[in-house]
Design a protein around this motif. Structure first.
Motif, PDB file in Angstrom:
ATOM      1  N   LEU A 191       0.894   4.037  -2.982  1.00  0.00           N
ATOM      2  CA  LEU A 191       0.609   5.460  -2.760  1.00  0.00           C
ATOM      3  C   LEU A 191       1.755   6.342  -3.237  1.00  0.00           C
ATOM      4  O   LEU A 191       1.540   7.389  -3.860  1.00  0.00           O
ATOM      5  CB  LEU A 191       0.314   5.722  -1.285  1.00  0.00           C
ATOM      6  N   GLU A 192       2.967   5.902  -2.971  1.00  0.00           N
ATOM      7  CA  GLU A 192       4.144   6.657  -3.408  1.00  0.00           C
ATOM      8  C   GLU A 192       4.236   6.693  -4.934  1.00  0.00           C
ATOM      9  O   GLU A 192       4.492   7.741  -5.530  1.00  0.00           O
ATOM     10  CB  GLU A 192       5.403   6.028  -2.811  1.00  0.00           C
ATOM     11  N   LYS A 202       1.749   6.285  -7.159  1.00  0.00           N
ATOM     12  CA  LYS A 202       0.672   7.122  -7.697  1.00  0.00           C
ATOM     13  C   LYS A 202       0.980   8.599  -7.497  1.00  0.00           C
ATOM     14  O   LYS A 202       0.759   9.418  -8.386  1.00  0.00           O
ATOM     15  CB  LYS A 202      -0.664   6.759  -7.044  1.00  0.00           C
ATOM     16  N   SER A 203       1.482   8.937  -6.319  1.00  0.00           N
ATOM     17  CA  SER A 203       1.815  10.326  -6.019  1.00  0.00           C
ATOM     18  C   SER A 203       2.896  10.835  -6.968  1.00  0.00           C
ATOM     19  O   SER A 203       2.785  11.935  -7.519  1.00  0.00           O
ATOM     20  CB  SER A 203       2.268  10.451  -4.566  1.00  0.00           C
ATOM     21  N   LYS A 252       0.829  -1.205   0.000  1.00  0.00           N
ATOM     22  CA  LYS A 252       0.000   0.000   0.000  1.00  0.00           C
ATOM     23  C   LYS A 252       0.861   1.252   0.000  1.00  0.00           C
ATOM     24  O   LYS A 252       0.589   2.211  -0.711  1.00  0.00           O
ATOM     25  CB  LYS A 252      -0.924   0.015   1.219  1.00  0.00           C
ATOM     26  N   LYS A 253       1.912   1.244   0.803  1.00  0.00           N
ATOM     27  CA  LYS A 253       2.802   2.402   0.885  1.00  0.00           C
ATOM     28  C   LYS A 253       3.485   2.651  -0.461  1.00  0.00           C
ATOM     29  O   LYS A 253       3.551   3.787  -0.929  1.00  0.00           O
ATOM     30  CB  LYS A 253       3.841   2.185   1.981  1.00  0.00           C
TER      31      LYS A 253
END
Length: 177
Positions: free
Chosen positions: A127-128, A130-131, A123-124
């Motif tokens: 998110l990274e 996608k960001s 998940k981390k």
């Protein structure tokens, strides 16, 4: 999804010039297809014209490719509808931008490859990733079109019109957006 262009003879209209273009038949077709109020279709068409303007501006700014992600899918649907009016769409592109903005949908292979890639991430990491992928586009949209358009595209349209990946704008009115 990306767009493809031929860079010969590119014009640089103002946003107001692009927004001044009207096409009532297109708006009516979109309203009929998605069972929505004409004012909603006009609003979505205006947002889609902003996207076309942004595609063109990105050439002058040497930004690179902009992509249509899930939040902008309703603008992509308007683009699909506009393309069906081939002569109108071609004239719009050539008169305002000096070239035809081709639509390049994401292939199933590209989707599958991306899904495999993101499924392998924590998940981390996801998110990274996608960001890092989206931040430049978000900043570019915000800088070129402002906070109001950014919020409309990435918060309001998605919240009101794109429910769990399926477009549902039936019975939505402009005051709902």
């Amino acid at each position: 999804m990306d767009y493809i262009l031929n860079k010969k003879g590119i014009k640089r209209p103002t946003l107001d010039e692009v927004l001044a273009y009207d096409n009532n038949i297109l708006v009516e077709k979109f309203s009929a297809t998605y069972s929505c109020d004409t004012s909603v279709s006009k609003f979505i068409f205006n947002e889609t014209k902003k996207l076309f303007w942004l595609f063109n501006e990105s050439n002058f700014d040497k930004f690179g490719n902009l992509s249509i992600d899930d939040s902008l899918i309703i603008l992509d649907e308007m683009w699909h509808t506009f393309i069906l009016f081939t002569k109108d769409y071609s004239t719009f592109c050539h008169d305002l931008f000096g070239y035809y903005i081709h639509h390049k949908p994401t292939s199933e292979l590209e989707k599958d490859t991306y899904i495999k890639e993101i499924n392998s991430l924590s998940k981390k990491e996801l998110l990274e990733k996608k960001s890092n992928e989206k931040r430049p586009q978000y900043e570019y949209i915000y800088d070129k079109l402002g906070e109001e358009t950014f919020k409309t595209w990435y918060l309001e349209l998605n919240e009101k019109l794109n429910i769990e990946g399926s477009i549902s704008i039936k019975n939505i009115t402009l005051k709902d957006i």
